[in-house]
Design a protein around this motif. Sequence first.
Motif, PDB file in Angstrom:
ATOM      1  N   TYR A   1       3.271 -73.923 -33.599  1.00 38.29           N
ATOM      2  CA  TYR A   1       3.445 -75.367 -33.499  1.00 38.29           C
ATOM      3  C   TYR A   1       4.375 -75.701 -32.341  1.00 38.29           C
ATOM      4  O   TYR A   1       5.254 -74.921 -31.983  1.00 38.29           O
ATOM      5  CB  TYR A   1       4.073 -75.935 -34.773  1.00 38.29           C
ATOM      6  CG  TYR A   1       3.187 -75.866 -35.987  1.00 38.29           C
ATOM      7  CD1 TYR A   1       2.315 -76.889 -36.290  1.00 38.29           C
ATOM      8  CD2 TYR A   1       3.238 -74.767 -36.840  1.00 38.29           C
ATOM      9  CE1 TYR A   1       1.505 -76.838 -37.410  1.00 38.29           C
ATOM     10  CE2 TYR A   1       2.436 -74.701 -37.958  1.00 38.29           C
ATOM     11  CZ  TYR A   1       1.567 -75.732 -38.234  1.00 38.29           C
ATOM     12  OH  TYR A   1       0.766 -75.669 -39.340  1.00 38.29           O
ATOM     13  N   ALA A   2       4.187 -76.882 -31.801  1.00 37.79           N
ATOM     14  CA  ALA A   2       5.163 -77.482 -30.905  1.00 37.79           C
ATOM     15  C   ALA A   2       5.833 -78.571 -31.730  1.00 37.79           C
ATOM     16  O   ALA A   2       5.156 -79.348 -32.413  1.00 37.79           O
ATOM     17  CB  ALA A   2       4.479 -78.082 -29.685  1.00 37.79           C
ATOM     18  N   ALA A   3       7.149 -78.610 -31.698  1.00 36.42           N
ATOM     19  CA  ALA A   3       7.903 -79.588 -32.487  1.00 36.42           C
ATOM     20  C   ALA A   3       8.901 -80.312 -31.596  1.00 36.42           C
ATOM     21  O   ALA A   3       9.519 -79.704 -30.716  1.00 36.42           O
ATOM     22  CB  ALA A   3       8.640 -78.890 -33.633  1.00 36.42           C
ATOM     23  N   ILE A   4       9.044 -81.600 -31.826  1.00 38.14           N
ATOM     24  CA  ILE A   4      10.010 -82.382 -31.073  1.00 38.14           C
ATOM     25  C   ILE A   4      11.411 -82.101 -31.628  1.00 38.14           C
ATOM     26  O   ILE A   4      11.584 -81.957 -32.845  1.00 38.14           O
ATOM     27  CB  ILE A   4       9.663 -83.886 -31.110  1.00 38.14           C
ATOM     28  CG1 ILE A   4      10.515 -84.676 -30.118  1.00 38.14           C
ATOM     29  CG2 ILE A   4       9.729 -84.443 -32.519  1.00 38.14           C
ATOM     30  CD1 ILE A   4      10.019 -86.103 -29.886  1.00 38.14           C
ATOM     31  N   THR A   5      12.380 -81.988 -30.740  1.00 41.23           N
ATOM     32  CA  THR A   5      13.764 -81.743 -31.143  1.00 41.23           C
ATOM     33  C   THR A   5      14.506 -83.073 -31.264  1.00 41.23           C
ATOM     34  O   THR A   5      13.987 -84.127 -30.882  1.00 41.23           O
ATOM     35  CB  THR A   5      14.489 -80.868 -30.101  1.00 41.23           C
ATOM     36  OG1 THR A   5      14.559 -81.602 -28.873  1.00 41.23           O
ATOM     37  CG2 THR A   5      13.786 -79.529 -29.897  1.00 41.23           C
ATOM     38  N   ALA A   6      15.723 -83.017 -31.762  1.00 39.99           N
ATOM     39  CA  ALA A   6      16.562 -84.228 -31.839  1.00 39.99           C
ATOM     40  C   ALA A   6      16.788 -84.801 -30.442  1.00 39.99           C
ATOM     41  O   ALA A   6      16.741 -86.022 -30.251  1.00 39.99           O
ATOM     42  CB  ALA A   6      17.893 -83.906 -32.516  1.00 39.99           C
ATOM     43  N   THR A   7      16.991 -83.934 -29.464  1.00 43.90           N
ATOM     44  CA  THR A   7      17.156 -84.382 -28.080  1.00 43.90           C
ATOM     45  C   THR A   7      15.880 -85.055 -27.582  1.00 43.90           C
ATOM     46  O   THR A   7      15.929 -86.089 -26.900  1.00 43.90           O
ATOM     47  CB  THR A   7      17.523 -83.189 -27.164  1.00 43.90           C
ATOM     48  OG1 THR A   7      18.711 -82.582 -27.656  1.00 43.90           O
ATOM     49  CG2 THR A   7      17.723 -83.617 -25.731  1.00 43.90           C
ATOM     50  N   GLY A   8      14.742 -84.479 -27.939  1.00 49.25           N
ATOM     51  CA  GLY A   8      13.455 -85.067 -27.567  1.00 49.25           C
ATOM     52  C   GLY A   8      13.251 -86.433 -28.197  1.00 49.25           C
ATOM     53  O   GLY A   8      12.753 -87.361 -27.558  1.00 49.25           O
ATOM     54  N   ARG A   9      13.659 -86.580 -29.449  1.00 49.22           N
ATOM     55  CA  ARG A   9      13.537 -87.879 -30.139  1.00 49.22           C
ATOM     56  C   ARG A   9      14.418 -88.936 -29.478  1.00 49.22           C
ATOM     57  O   ARG A   9      14.006 -90.081 -29.316  1.00 49.22           O
ATOM     58  CB  ARG A   9      13.925 -87.747 -31.611  1.00 49.22           C
ATOM     59  CG  ARG A   9      12.916 -87.037 -32.452  1.00 49.22           C
ATOM     60  CD  ARG A   9      13.355 -87.019 -33.928  1.00 49.22           C
ATOM     61  NE  ARG A   9      12.612 -86.056 -34.687  1.00 49.22           N
ATOM     62  CZ  ARG A   9      11.377 -86.230 -35.150  1.00 49.22           C
ATOM     63  NH1 ARG A   9      10.744 -87.342 -34.908  1.00 49.22           N
ATOM     64  NH2 ARG A   9      10.774 -85.284 -35.845  1.00 49.22           N
ATOM     65  N   GLU A  10      15.599 -88.538 -29.092  1.00 47.13           N
ATOM     66  CA  GLU A  10      16.507 -89.480 -28.441  1.00 47.13           C
ATOM     67  C   GLU A  10      15.956 -89.917 -27.080  1.00 47.13           C
ATOM     68  O   GLU A  10      15.945 -91.102 -26.753  1.00 47.13           O
ATOM     69  CB  GLU A  10      17.887 -88.839 -28.267  1.00 47.13           C
ATOM     70  CG  GLU A  10      18.915 -89.782 -27.678  1.00 47.13           C
ATOM     71  CD  GLU A  10      20.294 -89.146 -27.567  1.00 47.13           C
ATOM     72  OE1 GLU A  10      21.070 -89.617 -26.723  1.00 47.13           O
ATOM     73  OE2 GLU A  10      20.580 -88.190 -28.311  1.00 47.13           O
ATOM     74  N   LEU A  11      15.490 -88.947 -26.303  1.00 48.22           N
ATOM     75  CA  LEU A  11      14.912 -89.300 -25.005  1.00 48.22           C
ATOM     76  C   LEU A  11      13.678 -90.185 -25.192  1.00 48.22           C
ATOM     77  O   LEU A  11      13.499 -91.163 -24.469  1.00 48.22           O
ATOM     78  CB  LEU A  11      14.548 -88.049 -24.211  1.00 48.22           C
ATOM     79  CG  LEU A  11      14.027 -88.371 -22.816  1.00 48.22           C
ATOM     80  CD1 LEU A  11      14.721 -87.523 -21.776  1.00 48.22           C
ATOM     81  CD2 LEU A  11      12.531 -88.183 -22.740  1.00 48.22           C
TER      82      LEU A  11
ATOM     83  N   LEU B   1      13.603 -80.429 -25.168  1.00 51.79           N
ATOM     84  CA  LEU B   1      12.956 -81.599 -25.767  1.00 51.79           C
ATOM     85  C   LEU B   1      11.969 -81.217 -26.869  1.00 51.79           C
ATOM     86  O   LEU B   1      11.706 -82.007 -27.764  1.00 51.79           O
ATOM     87  CB  LEU B   1      12.250 -82.422 -24.692  1.00 51.79           C
ATOM     88  CG  LEU B   1      13.138 -82.958 -23.570  1.00 51.79           C
ATOM     89  CD1 LEU B   1      12.315 -83.728 -22.552  1.00 51.79           C
ATOM     90  CD2 LEU B   1      14.247 -83.837 -24.143  1.00 51.79           C
ATOM     91  N   ILE B   2      11.431 -80.028 -26.775  1.00 53.06           N
ATOM     92  CA  ILE B   2      10.533 -79.512 -27.811  1.00 53.06           C
ATOM     93  C   ILE B   2      10.932 -78.071 -28.102  1.00 53.06           C
ATOM     94  O   ILE B   2      11.646 -77.436 -27.328  1.00 53.06           O
ATOM     95  CB  ILE B   2       9.036 -79.611 -27.424  1.00 53.06           C
ATOM     96  CG1 ILE B   2       8.712 -78.738 -26.204  1.00 53.06           C
ATOM     97  CG2 ILE B   2       8.616 -81.033 -27.161  1.00 53.06           C
ATOM     98  CD1 ILE B   2       7.879 -77.558 -26.583  1.00 53.06           C
ATOM     99  N   GLU B   3      10.435 -77.560 -29.220  1.00 49.00           N
ATOM    100  CA  GLU B   3      10.658 -76.158 -29.569  1.00 49.00           C
ATOM    101  C   GLU B   3       9.393 -75.591 -30.187  1.00 49.00           C
ATOM    102  O   GLU B   3       8.555 -76.333 -30.693  1.00 49.00           O
ATOM    103  CB  GLU B   3      11.835 -76.013 -30.534  1.00 49.00           C
ATOM    104  CG  GLU B   3      11.613 -76.671 -31.872  1.00 49.00           C
ATOM    105  CD  GLU B   3      12.840 -76.640 -32.781  1.00 49.00           C
ATOM    106  OE1 GLU B   3      13.901 -76.176 -32.336  1.00 49.00           O
ATOM    107  OE2 GLU B   3      12.709 -77.089 -33.929  1.00 49.00           O
TER     108      GLU B   3
END
Length: 156
Positions: free
Chosen positions: A104-114, A90-92
Amino acid sequence: MSEHINDTTDTISPQLDVALRLARAQAMLVRRLDTTLGGHHGISFSDFMLLFYLHRAPGGRLRRVDLAERQGLTASGVTRTLLPLEKIGLIERQQDPRDARVGYAAITATGRELLANATVIAQQTSAELLRSCPADQLAALSSVLGQIAGMGPSNS
């Protein structure tokens, strides 16, 4: 010995009354959101907030110290929260190309969808919990809570 050791506990200031009610309401709200978000999406409300803050940040990323400030946690507390979210994609972690010491902590595409799906549940749960509050009172309450938290329109 007197039955009332300290009569000042019988009457409290309006400010302490608000603080006590706010703490109780916050605990109840978090418990309810943890239950609904956990049941539907397998995340806690704390996880939801973390994803929400990352999503709203420029580029979908924040330094860990900034994320810690927004969540009211220590830097190590944020790190412990991020690890499981990183493991499930969910993050990377991202490094600053100009300064390797900055992470940095960054939201992933999977995280955005969830997050998009979880936001629907969080909004429904919040609406249910606050259904008896008139809109003008919600706006005033939001403003007061933002002042307490030191939040402005740009850092919500």
